[in-house]
Enzyme design. Structure first.
Site, PDB file in Angstrom:
ATOM      1  N   SER A 190       4.259   1.397  -1.247  1.00  0.00           N
ATOM      2  CA  SER A 190       5.828   0.964  -1.677  1.00  0.00           C
ATOM      3  C   SER A 190       5.525  -0.269  -2.622  1.00  0.00           C
ATOM      4  O   SER A 190       4.833  -1.335  -2.000  1.00  0.00           O
ATOM      5  CB  SER A 190       7.231   1.505  -0.900  1.00  0.00           C
ATOM      6  OG  SER A 190       7.112  -0.617  -0.147  1.00  0.00           O
ATOM      7  N   GLY A 191       6.321  -0.223  -3.949  1.00  0.00           N
ATOM      8  CA  GLY A 191       6.340  -1.813  -4.714  1.00  0.00           C
ATOM      9  C   GLY A 191       7.676  -2.436  -4.689  1.00  0.00           C
ATOM     10  O   GLY A 191       8.380  -1.260  -4.588  1.00  0.00           O
ATOM     11  N   ALA A 224       0.911  -1.622   0.003  1.00  0.00           N
ATOM     12  CA  ALA A 224       0.045  -0.217  -0.073  1.00  0.00           C
ATOM     13  C   ALA A 224       0.685   1.379   0.240  1.00  0.00           C
ATOM     14  O   ALA A 224       0.742   1.956  -0.524  1.00  0.00           O
ATOM     15  CB  ALA A 224      -0.878  -0.497   1.193  1.00  0.00           C
ATOM     16  N   HIS A 262      -2.727 -12.245  -4.014  1.00  0.00           N
ATOM     17  CA  HIS A 262      -2.825 -11.850  -2.800  1.00  0.00           C
ATOM     18  C   HIS A 262      -1.718 -11.741  -1.709  1.00  0.00           C
ATOM     19  O   HIS A 262      -1.562 -12.742  -1.236  1.00  0.00           O
ATOM     20  CB  HIS A 262      -4.471 -11.899  -1.735  1.00  0.00           C
ATOM     21  CG  HIS A 262      -4.550 -11.193  -0.226  1.00  0.00           C
ATOM     22  ND1 HIS A 262      -5.674 -11.730   0.698  1.00  0.00           N
ATOM     23  CD2 HIS A 262      -4.333  -9.799   0.167  1.00  0.00           C
ATOM     24  CE1 HIS A 262      -5.163 -10.543   1.484  1.00  0.00           C
ATOM     25  NE2 HIS A 262      -4.832  -9.443   1.219  1.00  0.00           N
ATOM     26  N   ASP A 263      -1.122 -10.598  -1.060  1.00  0.00           N
ATOM     27  CA  ASP A 263      -0.263 -10.909  -0.757  1.00  0.00           C
ATOM     28  C   ASP A 263      -0.288 -11.409   0.664  1.00  0.00           C
ATOM     29  O   ASP A 263       0.971 -11.644   0.896  1.00  0.00           O
ATOM     30  CB  ASP A 263       0.592  -9.714  -0.065  1.00  0.00           C
ATOM     31  CG  ASP A 263      -0.472  -8.266   0.652  1.00  0.00           C
ATOM     32  OD1 ASP A 263      -1.625  -8.627   1.121  1.00  0.00           O
ATOM     33  OD2 ASP A 263       0.096  -7.162  -0.278  1.00  0.00           O
TER      34      ASP A 263
END
Length: 489
Positions: free
Chosen positions: A18-19, A16, A237-238
């Site tokens: 950072s990637g 939410a 889904h993480d």
């Protein structure tokens, strides 16, 4: 691409805030994870509401793949519930709406007028949250974008589509939409029909380990990768990927805590629990790897501290944790799951107001507020794990705490104290590890879910925290937060 007996996998892990793109080298006794690229995920406030900068995220993914170099496969995981809408030609119809957008306010009551909450829970097993995809789609009915849409892709499936040109809907993430039947693992078409939701918008379901296409030649060129590069459906889904990376031993009676912006606290089960008591306690039944069920409660998590730090214009949490450790235990506590903490804004002010409303002492300094957040999260962890055991008739002997919060030694110790059982902290990069290992399993390594977890336990740093302190003090603090907490409708 890799040394004999090992393979290299890229994990695209979108959070939410950072990637990042991680590379994992996996062999029979090898599991090494390296961060190759991290990029910010900054939502944008537009006149029409809060939106994700999905194009910026996609650019970050391409940069990360370029930095990763040659890989045997890649997989994508992200947060849940949000989606992009596509026109008939596959073009994106605007930036995806952020789950913290206010458009779903009041929508739940509209849905419940058609499908009562008890019926909705029995049909899907999913806890009430105002941002569930079901409520987002009802809120969007009649809007130009949804009217024009011919396809709907959840965030990781949207990125996969841009990479491969192929559309699919991965099951662990689909289960969070509140449109999947938790017992059958398929779409609940009667429910969708009652609410006017067109399931034809969704692409066919995929399961973790299924092929999800191959990088398009143009993508390979931009990422500088030799091909072909297969894309593998993981637990997109993480949280599904993170739970797959819990380093539990065979037969171990464990609960898990996936900690980060959110805290997800619960048990891994073979079947959903959809009783009225489970609904009243606001537990959800999300689908996991290998047909498992993630029976859990969603708790606000370190979002509370992240928002406080944003208000204080602080970026280093270390001095805050040092100050918090010197503060009196359990002096300031709030209900960390309270809805007033969901939206961005003045989090220190809202925490102080919540303490004031209960008649307790009010934290003033950043150190006091940080201690309030951590004590309150430990209490929320305690309540969720105890209620999960009761509702599922399953006792636990240990809590596995994975994700970014496992680096927070004070939170880990407080959680062990609150729960009264040992906490094993780590791995911190659980979602990326779960992502990598599902890809590795699709290519013959390292075996079943238990074998995957054994490999993690052998290769990743873990820290054990034994419970200490006064159990009665935690019991009294729990009553202060729980007695005033309303049950969901």
């Amino acid at each position: 691409m890799s040394a004999a007996g090992t393979k290299t996998f890229a994990a695209v892990d979108l959070g939410a805030s950072s990637g990042r793109v991680m590379t994992g080298r996996v062999g029979p006794d090898t599991l090494r994870l390296t961060e190759t690229h991290r990029f910010p995920n900054r939502p944008v406030h537009l006149p029409e509401g809060l939106r994700w900068d999905i194009l910026g995220l996609y650019g970050g993914v391409l940069d990360g793949l370029r930095a990763a170099g040659p890989v045997d496969s890649l997989g994508i995981d992200s947060w849940a519930v949000d989606y992009g809408l596509l026109a008939a030609d596959g073009s994106l119809l605007g930036n995806p709406v952020h789950y913290r957008d206010r458009r779903t306010e009041g929508v739940a009551e509209q849905v419940w007028a058609t499908v009562p909450p008890d019926d909705l829970y029995r049909a899907t097993g999913i806890q009430y949250a105002p941002f569930n995809t079901l409520y987002q789609l009802v809120a969007a009915q009649g809007t130009p974008q949804l009217t024009a849409a011919r396809h709907l892709l959840l965030i990781p499936d949207l990125i996969a589509y841009w990479l491969t040109g192929e559309q699919g809907t991965e099951l662990t993430n689909a289960s969070t939409t509140q449109l999947i039947d938790a017992h059958t693992g398929d779409w609940n078409r009667p429910l969708a029909d009652r609410l006017g939701i067109d399931l034809a918008l969704f692409a066919p379901l995929r399961r973790p380990g299924d092929p999800a296409g191959t990088l398009l030649p143009t993508v390979q060129e931009r990422a500088g990768l030799p091909g072909p590069v297969p894309v593998t459906a993981v637990g997109s889904h993480d949280t599904a990927s993170a739970v797959a990376a819990v380093p539990a031993g065979r037969g171990e009676r464990f609960a898990y805590l996936c900690t980060g912006t959110w805290s997800l606290a619960g048990l891994e089960l073979d079947a959903p629990v959809t009783t009225g008591a489970s609904r009243a306690a606001n537990f959800t039944n999300e689908l996991g790897i290998d047909g498992t069920v993630r029976f859990l409660r969603n708790i606000m998590g370190l979002w509370l501290l992240q928002e406080c730090m944003r208000t204080w214009e602080m970026t280093d949490v270390t001095p805050l944790l040092a100050d918090a450790a010197r503060m009196p235990a359990l002096r300031y506590v709030v209900d960390a799951a309270a809805p007033e903490f969901l939206a961005p804004g003045d989090m220190p002010g809202r925490i102080a107001a919540a303490c004031r409303a209960t008649g307790g002492p009010v934290p003033r300094t950043p150190g006091e507020i940080t201690r309030c957040v951590l004590d309150s999260l430990a209490l929320a962890h305690r309540r969720a794990i105890r209620e999960a055991q009761h509702l599922a008739d399953r006792e636990v002997d240990v809590v596995h705490l994975v994700g970014g919060g496992s680096r927070n030694a004070l939170l880990c110790q407080l959680t062990a104290d609150a729960c009264g059982v040992p906490v094993i902290a780590g791995p911190a990069e659980a979602a990326a590890l779960g992502n990598v290992l599902v890809q590795a399993r699709a290519q013959g390594l390292p075996g079943d879910l238990a074998s995957t977890r054994e490999l993690i336990a052998r290769t990743q740093p873990l820290t054990r925290y034994e419970p200490s302190g006064d159990p009665m003090a935690w019991e009294a603090a729990a009553r202060r937060t729980e007695d005033a907490r309303p049950l969901p409708a």
